[in-house]
Design an enzyme around this catalytic site. Structure first.
Site, PDB file in Angstrom:
ATOM      1  N   GLU A 243     -60.543   1.809 -80.813  1.00 38.38           N
ATOM      2  CA  GLU A 243     -61.020   2.260 -79.704  1.00 38.38           C
ATOM      3  C   GLU A 243     -59.289   1.718 -78.534  1.00 38.38           C
ATOM      4  O   GLU A 243     -58.746   1.304 -79.375  1.00 38.38           O
ATOM      5  CB  GLU A 243     -61.390   0.415 -79.391  1.00 38.38           C
ATOM      6  CG  GLU A 243     -61.978   0.329 -78.116  1.00 38.38           C
ATOM      7  CD  GLU A 243     -61.094  -0.961 -77.685  1.00 38.38           C
ATOM      8  OE1 GLU A 243     -61.876  -1.337 -76.142  1.00 38.38           O
ATOM      9  OE2 GLU A 243     -60.834  -1.472 -78.290  1.00 38.38           O
ATOM     10  N   SER A 244     -59.598   1.486 -76.930  1.00 45.45           N
ATOM     11  CA  SER A 244     -58.169   2.244 -76.376  1.00 45.45           C
ATOM     12  C   SER A 244     -56.759   2.242 -77.415  1.00 45.45           C
ATOM     13  O   SER A 244     -57.680   3.482 -77.723  1.00 45.45           O
ATOM     14  CB  SER A 244     -58.210  -0.049 -76.616  1.00 45.45           C
ATOM     15  OG  SER A 244     -57.426  -0.577 -75.228  1.00 45.45           O
ATOM     16  N   ALA A 245     -56.206   1.853 -77.295  1.00 39.51           N
ATOM     17  CA  ALA A 245     -55.042   1.696 -78.193  1.00 39.51           C
ATOM     18  C   ALA A 245     -55.134   3.165 -79.655  1.00 39.51           C
ATOM     19  O   ALA A 245     -54.775   3.765 -79.535  1.00 39.51           O
ATOM     20  CB  ALA A 245     -54.255   1.334 -78.854  1.00 39.51           C
TER      21      ALA A 245
END
Ligand SMILES: *[C@@H]1O[C@H](CO)[C@@H](O)[C@H](O)[C@H]1NC(C)=O
Ligand SMILES: *[C@@H]1O[C@H](CO)[C@@H](O)[C@H](O)[C@H]1NC(C)=O
Ligand SMILES: *[C@@H]1O[C@H](CO)[C@@H](O)[C@H](O)[C@H]1NC(C)=O
Length: 582
Positions: A243-245
Site C-alpha cells: 500500500e502507498s510506498a
C-alpha cells in the site's frame, strides 16, 4: 523427507541446547503443553511462536546488518544460519523519520479517524535500530515442507520514511485464508527508510547507493524464493502486495530489470500507488547538501564515505531536518525513490510506457479521496495566487507557468469539484483545501493508476477497484490508508485478496461471467453484476473499463465504470507526461 515444521515445548531449554549442539535430529517431540513451532534451516533452526491459529516466525534476518561500513551500501545476503534462533517476537523496526502533524488542524477534523491513520502508519513506541533488515512470517499451524501453499508478501507503506512490517498482523489474513479453505503464508518485510534507504543527490547516484530500500526488498524476495518452502510455502506462487510506498515498490519490482521478475513473484497487488511521478536523484540534491552540511561531512572528499562514520543520532537529527510527508510539502518527498539509472533506469511512467513490465495478473486500486490527508499541511494556502506559488515552488518547481496555469484551470476553485469528492460545499476547511486535495489525489495516485490500467489491462489480467467506504469521515473522506482497515479486516476485501493469491483471480475458483447490466452508463448507475448470488468483479479492459467499488451501506460492493471525474484524471495523465516532482 521429514516434516519441517515441528512442535517443541517452549520451556525446554535442554532441547534447544541439544539441538544447537547437533545431538538431536528433527523431528522430535509433541506435547500437550503450549508448544513453539520450529523450522530447521541450514545448520540451524528457528523457534517461532503460536497462538493456536497461526504460527509466527518474527524478526528473521534476511540481510547482513546495514551498519558500520555497510551503511549506505546495497544489502548483502545474510550469513548462513547456525544454531537455535529465537524468532518468537518482532525485531526492531528501521529508524523512522520524525513525523510532525500540521500544527493547526481543522476543528472539524475527525480526530478518531486521524489517530487511527497515524497510528496505523507509524508506531512511535516500537524499538528502532539501524540493524533492521528482517521479515515476519505467519503460517497455518500444521504445515510441512511439502504443503506448498501460496505466499503473500507485504511491502508496507509510510511514504518511504516511516512504518514497518511489524504493525501489520499477517495472522488475520492467514487465519481467514484457512477459514475459507484457501490457506496461505504471509510474509511482511522491513526495508530501510528515510535518508538511510533513499539518499538523493549526484554523490549518492555516482556511488550507486540510491533506492537502497528497493534493493533491500528485492533481496528479501530472493530470500523468500530460497527459504519459504521450509515454512510450507511454494516459491513459485508468490504474490507481492503493498500500500502507498509499498504499492509504488510493487510497481517498481514489476518494471526494474526490464520487467524480468526473475520468478520472484507470479502476481501483484498495488493498493493506492503505482508509478511515482518523480525525476532523477539529482533533483534531491538540496536534501543531500543539507545532510552533509549538518553532519560536518560537506568538506570531505568522499561525502558518502564520511556519512558512514557519522553516529546514528547525529545522522538522524540531520535527516529529520528535511520535511516529512505530513508536513507543508507533503508528497513532494525529501527522502524517497528517484530515478537512479540502474534499479530505476528511468522514471516509473517511462518504464511503464516502454512496455517492459512483468506480465503477471494484477490488482490495482485507490481510495476515492486519497489526497485530503496530504492537503492538511498546506491548509494555510488560501488564495489562487498562493496555490499557484505552492504548486510552482514546492510541487512542480520545474514546470512552466503555462503548465501550472493549465493545472489550476483543470482544478478550479470550486469546492463541489474538490476532494473529498461528491461532498458539495462541505469540508471546505479553507478556500483551496479541496482543490489541492483533488490535485494530490490525482497526481500521486489516481492518474498513475488510470494510466497503469490503460496500458496493461488489455495485455494482462487486471482488476481495478475504488474504495469509498469512508466517504462520510469529516474533512478527510475516503482518504489514503482508510482501505487498510478492510484489507486487514477481515472483510470482503480480504477475501478478494486471498482468492487472488490462491487463484490469480479475486473472484476465486468460480468463473465469472462478465455481463453488462448498466441501464445507463452516463448516470453511473450502480447495478451489481449478480453471479450466483455474489457480485462478480469483472476484469478491466479498455473498452468496458469496469471496476469494483467498495461502498458503505447497501449494496456493499458495486460494479461501476471507471469514469469518475474522467476529464480531470485524463488531464492529469497528460500533465504527468511533461511534468514530475523533484
Ligand atoms: C508498537 O510497538 C510496541 C513496542 O514494541 C508494541 O508493544 C505495540 O503493540 C505496537 N503497537 C502496534 C499498534 O503495533
Ligand atoms: C490443519 O489441521 C486442521 C485440523 O486437523 C485441518 O482442518 C486443516 O485443514 C489443516 N490446515 C492445513 C493448512 O493443512
Ligand atoms: C504556509 O506555511 C508554510 C510552512 O510554515 C510557509 O512556508 C508558507 O509560506 C505559508 N504560506 C502562506 C501562504 O502563508
Amino acid at each position: 523427507m521429514w516434516p519441517l515444521s515441528l512442535s517443541l515445548p517452549a520451556s525446554s531449554k535442554l532441547v534447544y541446547s541439544l539441538l544447537t549442539l547437533g545431538f538431536l535430529s528433527l523431528p522430535v517431540l509433541s506435547t500437550h503443553e503450549a508448544t513453539s513451532p520450529v523450522v530447521a534451516i541450514e545448520q540451524g533452526s528457528f523457534i517461532g511462536s503460536t497462538d493456536g491459529h497461526t504460527n509466527r516466525y518474527l524478526g528473521i534476518r534476511y540481510a547482513q546488518p546495514p551498519t558500520g561500513d555497510l551503511r549506505f551500501r546495497r544489502p548483502l545476503p545474510v550469513e548462513p544460519y547456525t544454531g537455535t534462533i529465537d524468532v518468537s517476537d518482532f525485531a526492531p523496526i528501521c529508524p523512522q523519520h520524525l513525523i510532525e502533524l500540521p500544527s493547526e488542524l481543522p476543528p472539524t477534523l475527525d480526530v478518531g479517524m486521524t489517530l487511527r491513520i497515524v497510528t496505523g502508519v507509524y508506531n512511535a513506541t516500537a524499538p528502532q535500530s539501524e540493524d533492521c533488515l528482517s521479515l515476519n512470517i505467519w503460517t497455518p499451524p500444521n504445515v510441512s515442507g511439502d504443503s506448498k501453499l501460496p505466499v503473500a508478501v507485504w511491502i508496507h507503506g509510510g511514504g518511504f520514511q516511516v512504518g514497518s512490517a511489524n504493525q501489520y498482523d499477517g495472522g488475520i489474513l492467514v487465519r481467514r485464508s484457512i477459514e475459507i479453505g484457501e490457506p496461505m503464508i504471509f510474509v511482511g518485510l522491513n526495508y530501510r527508510l528515510s535518508a538511510l534507504g533513499w539518499l538523493a543527490g549526484k554523490e549518492a547516484k555516482e556511488a550507486g547507493v540510491g533506492n537502497l530500500g528497493f534493493f533491500d526488498q528485492r533481496l528479501a524476495l530472493k530470500w523468500i524464493q530460497k527459504n519459504i518452502q521450509l515454512f510450507g510455502g511454494d516459491p513459485t506462487k508468490v504474490t507481492i502486495f503493498g500500500e502507498s510506498a509499498g504499492a509504488v515498490s510493487v510497481a517498481t519490482h514489476m518494471m526494474t530489470n526490464n520487467g524480468d521478475h526473475e520468478g520472484l513473484f507470479r502476481a501483484a497487488f498495488m493498493e493506492s500507488g503505482s508509478t511515482w511521478p518523480v525525476g532523477d536523484m539529482e533533483g534531491g540534491q538540496r536534501w543531500y547538501d543539507d545532510l552533509v552540511a549538518n553532519t560536518e561531512c560537506a568538506d570531505e572528499e568522499d561525502t558518502v564515505e564520511c556519512l558512514r562514520d557519522v553516529p546514528l543520532d547525529k545522522l538522524r537529527a540531520a535527516m529529520d531536518r528535511a520535511p516529512a510527508f505530513f508536513s507543508y510539502s507533503a508528497l513532494s518527498l525529501s527522502w524517497g525513490p528517484r530515478t537512479d539509472g540502474e534499479f530505476m533506469p528511468n522514471s516509473g511512467r517511462e518504464l511503464l510506457m516502454s512496455g517492459n513490465v512483468a506480465k503477471v495478473p494484477t490488482l490495482i486500486g485507490t481510495c476515492d479521496d486519497e489526497g485530503t490527508a496530504f492537503a492538511l499541511g498546506a491548509a494555510n494556502t488560501t488564495t489562487t495566487e498562493e496555490l499557484r506559488d505552492y504548486l510552482s515552488t514546492i510541487v512542480f518547481p520545474d514546470a512552466t507557468q503555462s503548465s501550472i496555469d493549465a493545472l489550476l484551470e483543470a482544478y478550479p476553485e470550486d469546492p463541489t469539484l474538490g476532494a473529498p469528492f461528491g461532498t458539495g460545499e462541505m469540508n471546505a476547511i479553507s478556500p483551496q483545501f479541496k482543490r489541492l486535495a483533488a490535485i494530490w489525489s490525482d497526481l500521486a495516485f489516481i492518474a498513475p493508476k488510470a494510466l497503469w490500467a490503460k496500458k496493461r489491462a488489455d495485455i494482462q489480467d487486471t482488476w481495478v477497484y475504488v474504495h469509498k467506504r469512508n466517504k462520510n469521515v469529516a474533512v478527510l473522506g475516503a482518504t489514503h490508508f482508510t482501505d487498510i482497515f478492510d484489507l486487514f479486516g477481515p472483510s470482503d476485501m480480504t477475501d478478494h485478496f486471498i482468492h487472488f493469491v490462491s487463484y490469480l483471480n479475486p473472484n476465486g475458483g468460480a468463473p465469472v461471467e462478465v455481463q453488462t447490466v448498466f441501464d445507463d452508463l452516463s448516470t453511473h448507475s450502480q447495478v451489481p453484476l449478480n453471479i450466483g448470488g455474489a457480485v462478480g468483479w469483472p476484469r478491466y479492459n479498455s473498452a468496458t473499463k469496469l471496476k469494483l467499488a467498495y461502498m458503505a451501506g447497501s449494496p456493499s460492493v458495486s460494479v461501476v465504470p471507471d469514469t469518475d471525474r474522467e476529464k480531470q484524471v485524463t488531464f492529469m495523465m497528460k500533465f504527468l507526461e511533461e511534468n514530475q516532482m523533484r
